[in-house]
Motif scaffolding. Structure first.
Motif, mmCIF file in Angstrom:
data_model
loop_
_atom_site.group_PDB
_atom_site.id
_atom_site.type_symbol
_atom_site.label_atom_id
_atom_site.label_comp_id
_atom_site.label_asym_id
_atom_site.label_seq_id
_atom_site.Cartn_x
_atom_site.Cartn_y
_atom_site.Cartn_z
ATOM 1 N N UNK A 1 -18.584 -7.167 -17.341
ATOM 2 C CA UNK A 1 -17.709 -6.186 -16.701
ATOM 3 C C UNK A 1 -16.845 -6.870 -15.656
ATOM 4 N N UNK A 2 -15.596 -6.397 -15.532
ATOM 5 C CA UNK A 2 -14.666 -6.879 -14.521
ATOM 6 C C UNK A 2 -14.031 -5.648 -13.893
ATOM 7 N N UNK A 3 -14.305 -5.432 -12.626
ATOM 8 C CA UNK A 3 -13.756 -4.288 -11.901
ATOM 9 C C UNK A 3 -12.837 -4.800 -10.820
ATOM 10 N N UNK A 4 -11.591 -4.324 -10.827
ATOM 11 C CA UNK A 4 -10.598 -4.749 -9.833
ATOM 12 C C UNK A 4 -10.248 -3.550 -8.966
ATOM 13 N N UNK A 5 -10.487 -3.683 -7.681
ATOM 14 C CA UNK A 5 -10.144 -2.644 -6.712
ATOM 15 C C UNK A 5 -9.224 -3.294 -5.700
ATOM 16 N N UNK A 6 -8.058 -2.685 -5.438
ATOM 17 C CA UNK A 6 -7.120 -3.360 -4.556
ATOM 18 C C UNK A 6 -6.285 -2.380 -3.734
ATOM 19 N N UNK A 7 -5.178 -2.883 -3.213
ATOM 20 C CA UNK A 7 -4.346 -2.128 -2.281
ATOM 21 C C UNK A 7 -2.941 -1.988 -2.837
ATOM 22 N N UNK A 8 -2.112 -1.220 -2.133
ATOM 23 C CA UNK A 8 -0.743 -0.992 -2.581
ATOM 24 C C UNK A 8 0.076 -2.278 -2.638
ATOM 25 N N UNK A 9 -0.225 -3.282 -1.803
ATOM 26 C CA UNK A 9 0.499 -4.548 -1.861
ATOM 27 C C UNK A 9 0.291 -5.233 -3.201
ATOM 28 N N UNK A 10 -0.859 -5.019 -3.818
ATOM 29 C CA UNK A 10 -1.141 -5.615 -5.119
ATOM 30 C C UNK A 10 -0.508 -4.784 -6.215
ATOM 31 N N UNK A 11 -0.703 -3.478 -6.143
ATOM 32 C CA UNK A 11 -0.175 -2.617 -7.207
ATOM 33 C C UNK A 11 1.336 -2.494 -7.128
#
Length: 184
Positions: free
Chosen positions: A174-184
């Motif tokens: 499994x690979x879960x990516x959680x990030x911020x608006x700067x990334x998205x």
């Protein structure tokens, strides 16, 4: 249920088995029997009884809290914290877990393939929770290039490393990516 789970549960002492089979404290009660819960556990853990999870950005606010929570709720899992210790990372956030034998810290840069390979090979990583990101809004507006380099190139390097190490059995990881608006 996978063969690993069957064998692991059969050879586990009663106390450890209860830790695996009980729902998380503080979470809503699961309305399922033991077999259904085992199937759910099997799905979530990608067919491994105890997971080895790489958490990037684990010295940050969210990552450190996740590590504390995960180790308390999943005492058989191993956590590898990969963090560059930039302005947002602070090892003091992890006070109390550094002595846990299932916790390992690796200071590194996601953009460096050799460091990621070293961690994947040394720990046989099963799953990734990718939280690391440059996320200082003011800095990202003034000069976005370090954010693009770190967030996009770093994430790409981590994805490529996981794919290369897991290519024989991608469905078991499994690979879960959680990030911020700067990334998205």
């Amino acid at each position: 249920m996978s063969q690993n789970h069957e064998e692991g549960l059969l050879h586990m002492d009663a106390e450890r088995k209860q830790l695996v089979l009980q729902p998380l404290k503080g979470m809503p009660k699961l309305h399922m029997d033991e077999d259904q819960y085992r199937l759910k556990l099997d799905f979530l853990s990608a067919s491994f009884l105890w997971m080895v999870i790489l958490i990037t950005g684990g010295a940050g606010l969210i990552g450190s809290n996740l590590i504390h929570y995960w180790l308390a709720q999943n005492p058989g899992d191993t956590i590898v914290n990969f963090d560059a210790l930039t302005y947002a990372g602070n090892l003091a956030n992890l006070a109390g877990v550094e002595s846990n034998p299932n916790y390992h810290f690796f200071q590194g840069d996601l953009r460096k393939q050799e460091q990621l390979d070293e961690v994947f090979e040394q720990f046989s990583i099963d799953s990734v929770i990718h939280l690391a990101a440059e996320s200082h809004v003011g800095r990202s507006i003034k000069d976005p290039s370090p954010f693009i380099d770190s967030n996009i190139r770093g994430t790409f390097q981590l994805l490529e490393t996981a794919r290369n190490h897991w290519q024989e059995d991608l469905n078991d990881h499994r690979f879960l990516h959680v990030s911020t608006d700067e990334v998205y």
